[in-house]
Scaffold this motif. Structure first.
Motif, PDB file in Angstrom:
ATOM      1  N   HIS A 209     -26.639 -16.056  11.606  1.00  0.00           N
ATOM      2  CA  HIS A 209     -26.317 -14.759  12.199  1.00  0.00           C
ATOM      3  C   HIS A 209     -25.684 -14.983  13.565  1.00  0.00           C
ATOM      4  O   HIS A 209     -26.357 -15.419  14.505  1.00  0.00           O
ATOM      5  CB  HIS A 209     -27.594 -13.929  12.316  1.00  0.00           C
ATOM      6  CG  HIS A 209     -27.355 -12.456  12.397  1.00  0.00           C
ATOM      7  ND1 HIS A 209     -28.383 -11.537  12.470  1.00  0.00           N
ATOM      8  CD2 HIS A 209     -26.213 -11.729  12.409  1.00  0.00           C
ATOM      9  CE1 HIS A 209     -27.882 -10.313  12.527  1.00  0.00           C
ATOM     10  NE2 HIS A 209     -26.566 -10.414  12.499  1.00  0.00           N
ATOM     11  N   THR A 210     -24.396 -14.665  13.692  1.00  0.00           N
ATOM     12  CA  THR A 210     -23.683 -14.938  14.933  1.00  0.00           C
ATOM     13  C   THR A 210     -23.704 -13.766  15.902  1.00  0.00           C
ATOM     14  O   THR A 210     -23.837 -13.955  17.115  1.00  0.00           O
ATOM     15  CB  THR A 210     -22.227 -15.316  14.627  1.00  0.00           C
ATOM     16  OG1 THR A 210     -21.602 -14.231  13.919  1.00  0.00           O
ATOM     17  CG2 THR A 210     -22.176 -16.566  13.767  1.00  0.00           C
ATOM     18  N   GLN A 211     -23.559 -12.550  15.402  1.00  0.00           N
ATOM     19  CA  GLN A 211     -23.575 -11.354  16.218  1.00  0.00           C
ATOM     20  C   GLN A 211     -23.870 -10.163  15.306  1.00  0.00           C
ATOM     21  O   GLN A 211     -23.905 -10.327  14.088  1.00  0.00           O
ATOM     22  CB  GLN A 211     -22.242 -11.163  16.951  1.00  0.00           C
ATOM     23  CG  GLN A 211     -21.015 -11.229  16.065  1.00  0.00           C
ATOM     24  CD  GLN A 211     -19.740 -11.146  16.865  1.00  0.00           C
ATOM     25  OE1 GLN A 211     -19.607 -10.313  17.756  1.00  0.00           O
ATOM     26  NE2 GLN A 211     -18.794 -12.013  16.553  1.00  0.00           N
ATOM     27  N   PRO A 212     -24.148  -8.985  15.880  1.00  0.00           N
ATOM     28  CA  PRO A 212     -24.473  -7.858  15.017  1.00  0.00           C
ATOM     29  C   PRO A 212     -23.412  -7.638  13.939  1.00  0.00           C
ATOM     30  O   PRO A 212     -22.212  -7.604  14.217  1.00  0.00           O
ATOM     31  CB  PRO A 212     -24.532  -6.674  15.999  1.00  0.00           C
ATOM     32  CG  PRO A 212     -24.910  -7.289  17.301  1.00  0.00           C
ATOM     33  CD  PRO A 212     -24.246  -8.633  17.316  1.00  0.00           C
ATOM     34  N   ARG A 213     -23.872  -7.586  12.674  1.00  0.00           N
ATOM     35  CA  ARG A 213     -23.051  -7.348  11.488  1.00  0.00           C
ATOM     36  C   ARG A 213     -22.067  -8.486  11.205  1.00  0.00           C
ATOM     37  O   ARG A 213     -21.073  -8.284  10.513  1.00  0.00           O
ATOM     38  CB  ARG A 213     -22.292  -6.016  11.596  1.00  0.00           C
ATOM     39  CG  ARG A 213     -23.198  -4.806  11.702  1.00  0.00           C
ATOM     40  CD  ARG A 213     -22.557  -3.586  11.114  1.00  0.00           C
ATOM     41  NE  ARG A 213     -23.495  -2.474  11.038  1.00  0.00           N
ATOM     42  CZ  ARG A 213     -24.352  -2.272  10.047  1.00  0.00           C
ATOM     43  NH1 ARG A 213     -24.403  -3.143   9.050  1.00  0.00           N
ATOM     44  NH2 ARG A 213     -25.164  -1.235  10.054  1.00  0.00           N
ATOM     45  N   SER A 214     -22.325  -9.662  11.725  1.00  0.00           N
ATOM     46  CA  SER A 214     -21.431 -10.795  11.491  1.00  0.00           C
ATOM     47  C   SER A 214     -22.256 -12.052  11.238  1.00  0.00           C
ATOM     48  O   SER A 214     -23.219 -12.331  11.970  1.00  0.00           O
ATOM     49  CB  SER A 214     -20.496 -11.013  12.677  1.00  0.00           C
ATOM     50  OG  SER A 214     -19.591 -12.066  12.429  1.00  0.00           O
ATOM     51  N   TYR A 215     -21.855 -12.815  10.208  1.00  0.00           N
ATOM     52  CA  TYR A 215     -22.530 -14.043   9.825  1.00  0.00           C
ATOM     53  C   TYR A 215     -21.493 -15.160   9.701  1.00  0.00           C
ATOM     54  O   TYR A 215     -20.384 -14.935   9.195  1.00  0.00           O
ATOM     55  CB  TYR A 215     -23.266 -13.891   8.493  1.00  0.00           C
ATOM     56  CG  TYR A 215     -24.493 -13.017   8.553  1.00  0.00           C
ATOM     57  CD1 TYR A 215     -25.768 -13.569   8.586  1.00  0.00           C
ATOM     58  CD2 TYR A 215     -24.374 -11.634   8.597  1.00  0.00           C
ATOM     59  CE1 TYR A 215     -26.902 -12.760   8.640  1.00  0.00           C
ATOM     60  CE2 TYR A 215     -25.494 -10.820   8.657  1.00  0.00           C
ATOM     61  CZ  TYR A 215     -26.748 -11.388   8.678  1.00  0.00           C
ATOM     62  OH  TYR A 215     -27.863 -10.588   8.738  1.00  0.00           O
ATOM     63  N   GLY A 216     -21.850 -16.345  10.156  1.00  0.00           N
ATOM     64  CA  GLY A 216     -21.008 -17.512  10.011  1.00  0.00           C
ATOM     65  C   GLY A 216     -21.479 -18.386   8.866  1.00  0.00           C
ATOM     66  O   GLY A 216     -22.686 -18.484   8.584  1.00  0.00           O
ATOM     67  N   TYR A 217     -20.523 -19.008   8.205  1.00  0.00           N
ATOM     68  CA  TYR A 217     -20.853 -19.900   7.076  1.00  0.00           C
ATOM     69  C   TYR A 217     -20.058 -21.193   7.248  1.00  0.00           C
ATOM     70  O   TYR A 217     -18.863 -21.171   7.585  1.00  0.00           O
ATOM     71  CB  TYR A 217     -20.496 -19.249   5.747  1.00  0.00           C
ATOM     72  CG  TYR A 217     -20.386 -20.237   4.603  1.00  0.00           C
ATOM     73  CD1 TYR A 217     -21.525 -20.753   3.990  1.00  0.00           C
ATOM     74  CD2 TYR A 217     -19.145 -20.678   4.158  1.00  0.00           C
ATOM     75  CE1 TYR A 217     -21.426 -21.673   2.959  1.00  0.00           C
ATOM     76  CE2 TYR A 217     -19.034 -21.595   3.128  1.00  0.00           C
ATOM     77  CZ  TYR A 217     -20.173 -22.081   2.526  1.00  0.00           C
ATOM     78  OH  TYR A 217     -20.076 -23.000   1.514  1.00  0.00           O
TER      79      TYR A 217
END
Length: 301
Positions: A209-217
């Motif tokens: 979880h990188t920031q609200p409503r954003s995920y890194g893969y």
């Protein structure tokens, strides 16, 4: 006059090279076993080009001391075979990773200076300081590499920065005690631990979880190289890592926002437009054709 010109050439050749050197680091805190890139900035103050013999091992050296003043020994020689020519008044920059060159395997504070030698002239840069610290381990797993007897220890480590936490992926060989890399992934929110899975190819997949409503893969292989990277949104559904029956790992749910998924171009060119319909022929009221004489008009009564 000729003697004066020869004397001027001799004085110019004997004049010390006019250049300056500085070392810069993008930040001053690093995680243990993380790459330590340092930029060497050279500026030519003379009125003629400066050609440095980079094949000489002594042209660029670093002096590193720990917080007790002890010099950090080198473990490998520095080789920069790329030619280095600096024009008059110009500045060039070369980047060197200190981690494989010096014994920087312990946490602590360090002091760094760079020294450049050219044509009998030596310049020493102003010092910079940096700190190596250990992080907090969140996850680890040992995985075998297919087709070989090698194993990899994958780990997720968090380093505390000023106002955020930075997530890293570590890749090590536990038997040979080798560290292939400590890769920074970026800032992570403390809303929950990242998800990590290892696939049958011996690669690790991480969703964080990188920031609200954003995920890194990311997907990282056994040599600490990025295989894939993407960004997902949880606007419609929350993304998660899932493993299929054959062990392959994929991201399920969420919306992929980077890189954008575009539809492939069509294999065939579009069919040409049909020809325009022909204009209808003009209809003649005279039944004998357009070239036949018509009857005269009757006079008005």
């Amino acid at each position: 006059m000729r003697h004066i010109f020869i004397l001027w050439l001799a004085l110019a050749a004997a004049a010390p090279a006019q250049f300056d050197v500085q070392v810069r680091m993008e930040r001053d805190v690093f995680l243990l076993y993380e790459s330590l890139p340092v930029s060497v900035v050279l500026r030519n103050y003379s009125g003629r080009p400066l050609a440095i013999n980079t094949a000489a091992e002594s042209w660029l050296q670093f002096f590193i001391t720990d917080d007790a003043g002890r010099q950090v020994p080198a473990v490998r020689a520095l080789h920069l075979d790329e030619p280095l020519v600096i024009g008059p008044g110009q500045t060039v920059t070369r980047t060197v990773d200190l981690l494989p060159l010096y014994d920087l395997r312990q946490r602590g504070s360090y002091r760094l200076q760079g020294r450049v030698t050219h044509a009998g002239t030596t310049r020493l840069s102003p010092p910079v300081t940096f700190t190596i610290q250990e992080g907090r381990e969140l996850w680890r797993q040992v995985a075998g590499l297919p087709g070989s007897d090698e194993y990899r220890l994958y780990s997720l480590i968090v380093r505390r920065a000023l106002n955020e936490e930075i997530l890293y992926v570590g890749v090590q060989d536990p038997e040979k005690k080798l560290v292939y890399g400590m890769l920074p992934l970026g800032a992570v929110l403390p809303t929950g631990d990242p998800q990590a899975r290892v696939d049958p190819a011996g690669r690790v997949h991480v969703l964080y979880h990188t920031q609200p409503r954003s995920y890194g893969y990311v997907c990282v292989d056994g040599r600490a190289q990025f295989v894939d990277r993407a960004v997902y949104s949880d606007l419609l559904a929350k993304p998660r890592l899932v493993a299929a029956a054959d062990g392959t790992v994929r991201v399920e749910g969420g919306e992929k926002t980077w890189p954008r998924v575009t539809s492939p171009p069509p294999n065939e060119s579009p069919a040409p437009a049909p020809p325009a319909p022909a204009k209808p022929k003009k209809k003649w009221w005279w039944p004998f054709g357009p070239n036949e004489p018509r009857p005269p008009k009757l006079p008005a009564s």
